[in-house]
Design an enzyme around this catalytic site. Sequence first.
Site, PDB file in Angstrom:
ATOM      1  N   ALA A 107      80.859  65.532   6.994  1.00 17.75           N
ATOM      2  CA  ALA A 107      81.741  65.803   5.845  1.00 17.75           C
ATOM      3  C   ALA A 107      81.259  67.041   5.095  1.00 17.75           C
ATOM      4  CB  ALA A 107      81.777  64.595   4.921  1.00 17.75           C
ATOM      5  N   ASP A 158      82.201  62.995  14.867  1.00 20.59           N
ATOM      6  CA  ASP A 158      82.107  62.919  13.397  1.00 20.59           C
ATOM      7  C   ASP A 158      82.860  64.068  12.729  1.00 20.59           C
ATOM      8  OD1 ASP A 158      80.450  60.865  14.050  1.00 20.59           O
ATOM      9  OD2 ASP A 158      78.714  61.559  12.917  1.00 20.59           O
TER      10      ASP A 158
HETATM   11  C1  MEV Z   1      76.809  59.392  15.061  1.00 17.75           C
HETATM   12  O1  MEV Z   1      77.691  59.214  13.967  1.00 17.75           O
HETATM   13  C2  MEV Z   1      77.483  59.053  16.344  1.00 17.75           C
HETATM   14  C3  MEV Z   1      76.621  59.180  17.605  1.00 17.75           C
HETATM   15  O2  MEV Z   1      77.428  58.717  18.684  1.00 17.75           O
HETATM   16  C4  MEV Z   1      76.172  60.613  17.857  1.00 17.75           C
HETATM   17  C5  MEV Z   1      77.313  61.524  18.244  1.00 17.75           C
HETATM   18  O3  MEV Z   1      78.350  61.071  18.710  1.00 17.75           O
HETATM   19  O4  MEV Z   1      77.119  62.749  18.113  1.00 17.75           O
HETATM   20  C6  MEV Z   1      75.394  58.302  17.536  1.00 17.75           C
END
Ligand code: MEV
Length: 313
Positions: free
Chosen positions: A104, A145
């Site tokens: 974010a 993300d």
């Molecule tokens: C982190 O929010 C999510 C993970 O799968 C890492 C990623 O996808 O880059 C752990």
Amino acid sequence: MTGEGIGFGKAILFNEHFVVYGVPAVVSAIDKYTIARVEPSSKGFTFEDNRKATPKYKEEKSEQQKDSLNRIFKTMNLETSKKSIKITLDGNLYAASGIGASAASCVAIARALSEHFNLNLSNEEINKIAYEGEKGYHGTPSGIDNTASTFGGLIWFKKDETNTIERITIPTPIEIVIGNTGKVADTTAAVAGVKERKEKNAEKYQRIFERAENIAFLARRALQDEDYVEIGKLMTENHKLLQQIEVSSRELDFTVDIARDNGALGAKLTGGGLGGNMIALTPGKDLQEQVANAIEKEGFQVLKTAIGVTREG
Ligand code: MEV
């Protein structure tokens, strides 16, 4: 001129970690966001982080944050111009592990820089810049993300050459509770741990990864059918797979159990694990309240929100 931009927080509903290896995942943006402001500075480059945060979060992430900022400036060709600006972070997204705080901030900063320097960047361009910024925090992020943080809404994400990003439309938003273990977690270390164990236990991990892939497809259908019971069941099963690849923690398992014992239809860790946050499926305000109260009573901070609401562009 002041530039301003936001980036949504997010909750991964299915398949964090597995997504790094190309297994499809489901993520939802949440209605909490980070705001970045960029304004002229006569004192050289200045950075002020006013976000509320889990204790120690900012201290533990400060080197990664510097690295991330440098990557953003480099990607945007603003390494020289950065000397004349001040960046401030704010907003109602609590900075904690697992809810997309780093993504974010990258999205918000890229948007604010775009506005300040009149670059007029598209969401796709912002998403690419934020992905580069995420490397400062994650090493080798899957991109899930920053995608949720940029576009908002509920998203089917698969890491491949161009990344498959598809909207999942649900007729009604679904209430969720996010519980914060209060532990700051290092996603880079969590991802590296999975890699090491996956190489050592190839057969076992292959079985787990195959089931994770099945769960993604079943979950997508259940979301579209508004089959809350099935979504919840799949979330809990997903948590078990995450336990098997050793990214859960005592606090995560404890809060997941409290949520389920108090009526949540399903619960799991969300994000990188090893601390950070968990998520519980609690359709309806009454159930949401009940589960949130139960988690809070045990001394954990909660966030009551919903999936399938926020949308950008
Ligand atoms: C982190 O929010 C999510 C993970 O799968 C890492 C990623 O996808 O880059 C752990």
